[in-house]
Design a protein around this motif. Structure first.
Motif, PDB file in Angstrom:
ATOM      1  N   PHE A   6      -2.491  19.348  -5.650  1.00  0.00           N
ATOM      2  CA  PHE A   6      -2.490  18.032  -5.005  1.00  0.00           C
ATOM      3  C   PHE A   6      -1.619  18.104  -3.765  1.00  0.00           C
ATOM      4  CE2 PHE A   6      -0.745  13.799  -4.293  1.00  0.00           C
ATOM      5  CZ  PHE A   6      -1.901  13.022  -4.312  1.00  0.00           C
ATOM      6  N   ARG A   7      -2.066  17.494  -2.685  1.00  0.00           N
ATOM      7  CA  ARG A   7      -1.295  17.468  -1.446  1.00  0.00           C
ATOM      8  C   ARG A   7      -0.740  16.064  -1.250  1.00  0.00           C
ATOM      9  NH1 ARG A   7      -0.317  20.917   2.473  1.00  0.00           N
ATOM     10  NH2 ARG A   7      -1.834  22.500   1.909  1.00  0.00           N
ATOM     11  N   ARG A   8       0.557  15.985  -0.971  1.00  0.00           N
ATOM     12  CA  ARG A   8       1.243  14.704  -0.772  1.00  0.00           C
ATOM     13  C   ARG A   8       0.521  13.862   0.271  1.00  0.00           C
ATOM     14  NH1 ARG A   8       6.479  13.440   2.588  1.00  0.00           N
ATOM     15  NH2 ARG A   8       7.139  11.513   1.583  1.00  0.00           N
ATOM     16  N   LYS A   9       0.424  12.572   0.004  1.00  0.00           N
ATOM     17  CA  LYS A   9      -0.205  11.624   0.928  1.00  0.00           C
ATOM     18  C   LYS A   9       0.875  10.891   1.716  1.00  0.00           C
ATOM     19  CE  LYS A   9      -4.150  12.504  -1.013  1.00  0.00           C
ATOM     20  NZ  LYS A   9      -4.735  13.748  -0.576  1.00  0.00           N
ATOM     21  N   LEU A  10       0.597  10.640   2.989  1.00  0.00           N
ATOM     22  CA  LEU A  10       1.493   9.892   3.870  1.00  0.00           C
ATOM     23  C   LEU A  10       0.748   8.681   4.419  1.00  0.00           C
ATOM     24  CD1 LEU A  10       2.906  12.903   5.937  1.00  0.00           C
ATOM     25  CD2 LEU A  10       4.039  11.710   4.047  1.00  0.00           C
ATOM     26  N   VAL A  11       1.465   7.581   4.575  1.00  0.00           N
ATOM     27  CA  VAL A  11       0.883   6.358   5.123  1.00  0.00           C
ATOM     28  C   VAL A  11       1.267   6.260   6.590  1.00  0.00           C
ATOM     29  CG1 VAL A  11       0.799   3.847   4.947  1.00  0.00           C
ATOM     30  CG2 VAL A  11       1.054   5.219   2.889  1.00  0.00           C
ATOM     31  N   LEU A  12       0.279   6.021   7.437  1.00  0.00           N
ATOM     32  CA  LEU A  12       0.524   5.842   8.867  1.00  0.00           C
ATOM     33  C   LEU A  12       0.434   4.368   9.204  1.00  0.00           C
ATOM     34  CD1 LEU A  12      -1.686   8.731  10.300  1.00  0.00           C
ATOM     35  CD2 LEU A  12       0.756   8.764   9.778  1.00  0.00           C
ATOM     36  N   PHE A  13       1.483   3.829   9.799  1.00  0.00           N
ATOM     37  CA  PHE A  13       1.516   2.426  10.200  1.00  0.00           C
ATOM     38  C   PHE A  13       1.218   2.311  11.683  1.00  0.00           C
ATOM     39  CE2 PHE A  13       4.500   2.503   6.573  1.00  0.00           C
ATOM     40  CZ  PHE A  13       3.860   1.587   5.762  1.00  0.00           C
ATOM     41  N   LEU A  45       0.829  -1.199   0.000  1.00  0.00           N
ATOM     42  CA  LEU A  45       0.000   0.000   0.000  1.00  0.00           C
ATOM     43  C   LEU A  45       0.870   1.258   0.000  1.00  0.00           C
ATOM     44  CD1 LEU A  45      -2.796   1.266   0.054  1.00  0.00           C
ATOM     45  CD2 LEU A  45      -2.691   1.175   2.545  1.00  0.00           C
ATOM     46  N   TRP A  46       1.978   1.231   0.751  1.00  0.00           N
ATOM     47  CA  TRP A  46       2.901   2.365   0.774  1.00  0.00           C
ATOM     48  C   TRP A  46       3.440   2.618  -0.633  1.00  0.00           C
ATOM     49  CZ3 TRP A  46       8.043   2.477   4.034  1.00  0.00           C
ATOM     50  CH2 TRP A  46       8.553   3.780   4.069  1.00  0.00           C
ATOM     51  N   GLN A  47       3.787   1.554  -1.352  1.00  0.00           N
ATOM     52  CA  GLN A  47       4.259   1.709  -2.738  1.00  0.00           C
ATOM     53  C   GLN A  47       3.181   2.362  -3.606  1.00  0.00           C
ATOM     54  OE1 GLN A  47       5.154  -2.457  -3.347  1.00  0.00           O
ATOM     55  NE2 GLN A  47       7.351  -2.048  -3.375  1.00  0.00           N
ATOM     56  N   GLU A  48       1.942   1.955  -3.434  1.00  0.00           N
ATOM     57  CA  GLU A  48       0.845   2.526  -4.220  1.00  0.00           C
ATOM     58  C   GLU A  48       0.670   4.017  -3.925  1.00  0.00           C
ATOM     59  OE1 GLU A  48      -2.685   0.211  -3.581  1.00  0.00           O
ATOM     60  OE2 GLU A  48      -1.750  -1.614  -4.361  1.00  0.00           O
ATOM     61  N   VAL A  49       0.781   4.403  -2.662  1.00  0.00           N
ATOM     62  CA  VAL A  49       0.638   5.810  -2.286  1.00  0.00           C
ATOM     63  C   VAL A  49       1.784   6.635  -2.875  1.00  0.00           C
ATOM     64  CG1 VAL A  49       0.664   7.423  -0.327  1.00  0.00           C
ATOM     65  CG2 VAL A  49      -0.781   5.372  -0.253  1.00  0.00           C
ATOM     66  N   VAL A  50       2.998   6.098  -2.846  1.00  0.00           N
ATOM     67  CA  VAL A  50       4.129   6.805  -3.460  1.00  0.00           C
ATOM     68  C   VAL A  50       3.880   6.983  -4.959  1.00  0.00           C
ATOM     69  CG1 VAL A  50       6.579   6.628  -4.052  1.00  0.00           C
ATOM     70  CG2 VAL A  50       5.829   6.126  -1.723  1.00  0.00           C
ATOM     71  N   ALA A  51       3.359   5.962  -5.613  1.00  0.00           N
ATOM     72  CA  ALA A  51       3.066   6.065  -7.049  1.00  0.00           C
ATOM     73  C   ALA A  51       2.021   7.153  -7.310  1.00  0.00           C
ATOM     74  CB  ALA A  51       2.586   4.720  -7.585  1.00  0.00           C
ATOM     75  N   ILE A  52       1.019   7.248  -6.453  1.00  0.00           N
ATOM     76  CA  ILE A  52       0.008   8.300  -6.596  1.00  0.00           C
ATOM     77  C   ILE A  52       0.653   9.671  -6.418  1.00  0.00           C
ATOM     78  CG2 ILE A  52      -2.026   9.326  -5.465  1.00  0.00           C
ATOM     79  CD1 ILE A  52      -2.927   6.387  -4.913  1.00  0.00           C
ATOM     80  N   ASN A  53       1.525   9.794  -5.421  1.00  0.00           N
ATOM     81  CA  ASN A  53       2.211  11.070  -5.200  1.00  0.00           C
ATOM     82  C   ASN A  53       3.034  11.463  -6.426  1.00  0.00           C
ATOM     83  OD1 ASN A  53       1.167  11.376  -2.628  1.00  0.00           O
ATOM     84  ND2 ASN A  53       2.973  10.549  -1.610  1.00  0.00           N
TER      85      ASN A  53
END
Length: 128
Positions: free
Chosen positions: A42-49, A19-27
């Motif tokens: 667009f505002r950068r997305k961050l993944v919270l674990f 999922l983190w890889q997918e979010v980076v690709a979206i960014n």
């Protein structure tokens, strides 16, 4: 504790890193998007674990609150009265570092999964 708990832990790590890889690709895909439906760049997305027992899970995906980049380009359709364009708060080099980190995390969990599977196979062979 289940004999399959180690496999579950590896799977949770692989799922979170994918999922983190997918979010980076979206960014990265939106690094130049100056206008979203909200009217802002667009505002950068961050993944919270979050630790989930012995595994990990994604607690959420949030917007990075850091400021937008300002670039002088009076010919751009989204330029303000002074000629500045607000660009997304995405730095492609940092996104690539995140992508490498997420990929390595996925690979490590996949290797751990394969090793655990092999150990379980050997244990079953001993019982035969």
């Amino acid at each position: 504790m289940s004999v399959f708990r180690g496999l579950d832990i590896s799977v949770s790590g692989m799922t979170a890193h994918r999922l983190w890889q997918e979010v980076v690709a979206i960014n990265l895909a939106n690094a130049e998007t100056t206008r979203t439906p909200s009217g802002e760049p667009f505002r950068r997305k961050l993944v919270l674990f979050m630790q989930d027992g012995l595994g990990v899970r994604v607690a959420g995906i949030v917007d990075d609150p850091s400021p937008f980049r300002l670039v002088y380009d009076p010919s751009h359709p989204d330029a303000d009265a002074q000629g500045y364009v607000r660009l997304p708060n995405i730095q492609p080099v940092l996104e690539m570092v995140d992508l490498l980190t997420a990929t390595r995390g996925y690979e490590f969990n996949a290797q751990a999964f394969a090793l655990q599977r092999k150990m379980l196979e050997h244990a079953l062979d001993l019982l035969r």
